[in-house]
Write an enzyme that holds these catalytic residues in place. Structure first.
Site, PDB file in Angstrom:
ATOM      1  N   ASP A 178      -1.359  -5.017   3.228  1.00 42.66           N
ATOM      2  CA  ASP A 178      -2.598  -4.252   3.074  1.00 42.66           C
ATOM      3  C   ASP A 178      -3.812  -5.149   2.920  1.00 42.66           C
ATOM      4  OD1 ASP A 178      -0.624  -2.372   2.814  1.00 42.66           O
ATOM      5  OD2 ASP A 178      -1.306  -1.554   0.901  1.00 42.66           O
ATOM      6  N   ASP A 215      -8.660  -1.914   5.355  1.00 41.47           N
ATOM      7  CA  ASP A 215      -7.466  -2.506   4.758  1.00 41.47           C
ATOM      8  C   ASP A 215      -6.747  -3.222   5.895  1.00 41.47           C
ATOM      9  OD1 ASP A 215      -8.162  -1.151   2.443  1.00 41.47           O
ATOM     10  OD2 ASP A 215      -6.257  -0.062   2.240  1.00 41.47           O
ATOM     11  N   HIS A 226      -3.111   3.387   6.826  1.00 43.60           N
ATOM     12  CA  HIS A 226      -2.250   2.278   7.250  1.00 43.60           C
ATOM     13  C   HIS A 226      -1.396   2.680   8.460  1.00 43.60           C
ATOM     14  CE1 HIS A 226      -2.748   0.574   2.910  1.00 43.60           C
ATOM     15  NE2 HIS A 226      -3.876   0.618   3.601  1.00 43.60           N
ATOM     16  N   ASP A 259       1.156   1.413   9.973  1.00 40.20           N
ATOM     17  CA  ASP A 259       2.530   0.964  10.219  1.00 40.20           C
ATOM     18  C   ASP A 259       3.641   1.943   9.808  1.00 40.20           C
ATOM     19  OD1 ASP A 259       1.658   0.327   7.685  1.00 40.20           O
ATOM     20  OD2 ASP A 259       2.571  -1.650   7.615  1.00 40.20           O
ATOM     21  N   ARG A 292       2.339  12.544  14.606  1.00 35.17           N
ATOM     22  CA  ARG A 292       1.016  11.900  14.605  1.00 35.17           C
ATOM     23  C   ARG A 292       0.840  11.185  15.942  1.00 35.17           C
ATOM     24  NH1 ARG A 292       2.116   8.447   9.033  1.00 35.17           N
ATOM     25  NH2 ARG A 292       2.766  10.208   7.734  1.00 35.17           N
ATOM     26  N   SER A 328       4.726   8.534   2.718  1.00 30.20           N
ATOM     27  CA  SER A 328       5.511   9.651   3.230  1.00 30.20           C
ATOM     28  C   SER A 328       6.926   9.176   3.570  1.00 30.20           C
ATOM     29  CB  SER A 328       4.846  10.200   4.489  1.00 30.20           C
ATOM     30  OG  SER A 328       5.007   9.285   5.549  1.00 30.20           O
ATOM     31  N   CYS A 383       5.082  -3.159   5.006  1.00 32.74           N
ATOM     32  CA  CYS A 383       3.989  -3.222   4.022  1.00 32.74           C
ATOM     33  C   CYS A 383       4.191  -4.361   3.027  1.00 32.74           C
ATOM     34  CB  CYS A 383       3.923  -1.946   3.188  1.00 32.74           C
ATOM     35  SG  CYS A 383       3.891  -0.415   4.093  1.00 32.74           S
TER      36      CYS A 383
HETATM   37  N1  NVA Z   1       0.182   6.738   5.215  1.00 30.82           N
HETATM   38  C1  NVA Z   1       1.402   6.142   5.518  1.00 30.82           C
HETATM   39  C2  NVA Z   1       1.718   4.866   4.801  1.00 30.82           C
HETATM   40  C3  NVA Z   1       1.966   3.809   5.776  1.00 30.82           C
HETATM   41  C4  NVA Z   1       2.590   2.589   5.272  1.00 30.82           C
HETATM   42  C5  NVA Z   1       2.499   7.132   5.277  1.00 30.82           C
HETATM   43  O1  NVA Z   1       2.842   7.396   4.146  1.00 30.82           O
HETATM   44  O2  NVA Z   1       3.036   7.651   6.222  1.00 30.82           O
END
Ligand code: NVA
Length: 384
Positions: free
Chosen positions: A111, A199, A248, A250, A267, A302, A354
């Site tokens: 990050d 980030d 983020h 990834d 997504r 998530s 991450c």
């Molecule tokens: N917003 C993302 C985190 C990615 C590392 C998720 O929780 O899907």
């Protein structure tokens, strides 16, 4: 770049053979208090709502055990692993503009530190609780700087993060999940454009092309800043309608090797933004479903951390050990999978990707997108 001396820092993409990496630590990690941008990240029904303070020692120990095991697995494969130096995250922090009740932690280096070629860049960050997190990486970056005469140590302008950085009343516009999805699909995010914000984990590195998610933790000014900071790269702003918490890139869009990326099926990268991939013979396939219905307790992320994998080379990938569907998909795609248990660490800031940041991968800056007929233009809405 000076050519004499030892080369320590070099990484241009997410897949070239990995030789040296940083893995975070869970020590002293806090659940930080509420602040403008943080509120938007936490779902209304989350067990994190209204909770703040230190995480229990038991959960810290379990997370550290998995982080240490991950480090050991990589070391056994000949990859050098460095660790950051935690500071006292429980202390109240302030700048001339604001005070915050605590910091966060240093489990997810991805990050904070963006490695592009021979440069390690400290990101602006976008939450007050993470404003000082770069300090945990200073001992390592300082050492690389001394030992590698070609290493460029970069730091993006520290943002002021006053109330003007965030849209007043943003949260009050969200009653239902549909409201959220409409806002994010319209690229109406919690941050304003008064200053550049990003980030490091919003950046997906594909050689000469950097794909940056425009969302809650990177604004258009931040993406413009990156494009000027890396003038020899092409920087593309991407977004992923369908993600109610676009933070983020990834767990949303992950290149596995030149020509192949997995995309979170909920997504999807919009059609007009996919064209540059198709023009260059890339395939974008849906990532496998996660094996879990819920994230672990007190977790910001998530269940899609299932796709938050670390690629060791174009034939080898590290996947979380319980993610059976993601492992199976990787196998079918011709990758050898190294399963690593990591769910105890998720709540501390994310998954296997991450929790790392690259120091050295073999290879150089290649052009994987020579056909730029459908290059994704940078928007200039940030100028207003
Ligand atoms: N917003 C993302 C985190 C990615 C590392 C998720 O929780 O899907």
């Amino acid at each position: 770049m000076k050519e004499t001396g030892k080369r320590i820092v070099n990484s241009w993409n997410e897949w070239d053979p990995l030789k040296h990496i940083i893995i975070g630590v869970a020590d002293g990690c806090m659940i930080p208090p509420s602040e403008p941008a943080m509120e938007c990240k936490i779902p209304a029904d989350s067990d994190m709502k209204g909770v703040w303070g230190p995480r229990t020692q038991d959960t810290v120990d379990k997370a550290n055990a998995q982080l240490d095991n991950y480090a050991e697995i990589l070391r056994k494969r000949g990859i050098k692993v460095d660790r950051p130096t935690p500071i006292d995250f429980s202390q109240q922090v302030s700048t001339p503009d604001w005070e915050n009740g605590s910091m966060f932690g240093c489990m997810p280096p991805r990050d904070v530190i963006l490695t592009v070629g021979n440069e390690m860049l400290e990101a602006t960050m976008s939450y007050r609780c993470r404003w000082f997190e770069y300090l945990c990486y200073r001992p390592l970056l300082g050492r690389y700087f001394k030992e590698d005469p070609g290493m460029v140590w970069g730091a993006a302008p520290k943002p002021r993060l006053t109330d003007r950085t965030y849209k007043a009343g943003y949260l009050s516009r969200i009653i239902t999940i549909e409201d959220r999805l409409k806002l994010t699909a319209d690229k109406d995010f919690v941050t304003t454009e008064v200053e550049p914000l990003f980030d490091a984990a919003e950046v997906c590195r594909c050689g000469k092309d950097l794909f940056v998610q425009h969302g809650f933790t990177a604004n258009l000014s931040g993406i413009e800043w990156l494009s000027r900071h890396f003038p020899d790269h092409r920087v593309h702003a991407v977004n992923f309608p369908g993600d109610p918490y676009p933070i983020h890139i990834d767990a949303t869009f992950v290149p596995l090797r030149p020509g192949l990326a997995i995309n979170n099926p909920g997504r999807a990268l919009p059609e007009e933004q996919r064209q540059i991939f198709y023009d260059n013979d890339w395939e974008i396939i849906d990532a496998a479903q996660p094996a879990h219905k819920e994230p672990p307790p007190l977790c910001y992320s998530s269940v899609w951390l299932s796709m938050n994998c670390l690629i060791l080379d174009p034939k080898t990938v590290v996947v979380e050990a319980s993610e059976v569907y993601q492992m199976e998909q990787m196998n079918k795609l011709g990758l050898e999978v190294i399963p690593v248990p990591f769910r105890d660490a998720y709540a501390f800031g994310g998954g296997l990707h991450c929790a790392t940041t690259d120091v050295y991968r073999e290879g150089s800056r290649e052009d994987y997108f020579p056909n730029q007929t459908h290059a994704i233009p940078l928007e200039d809405g940030w100028k207003a």
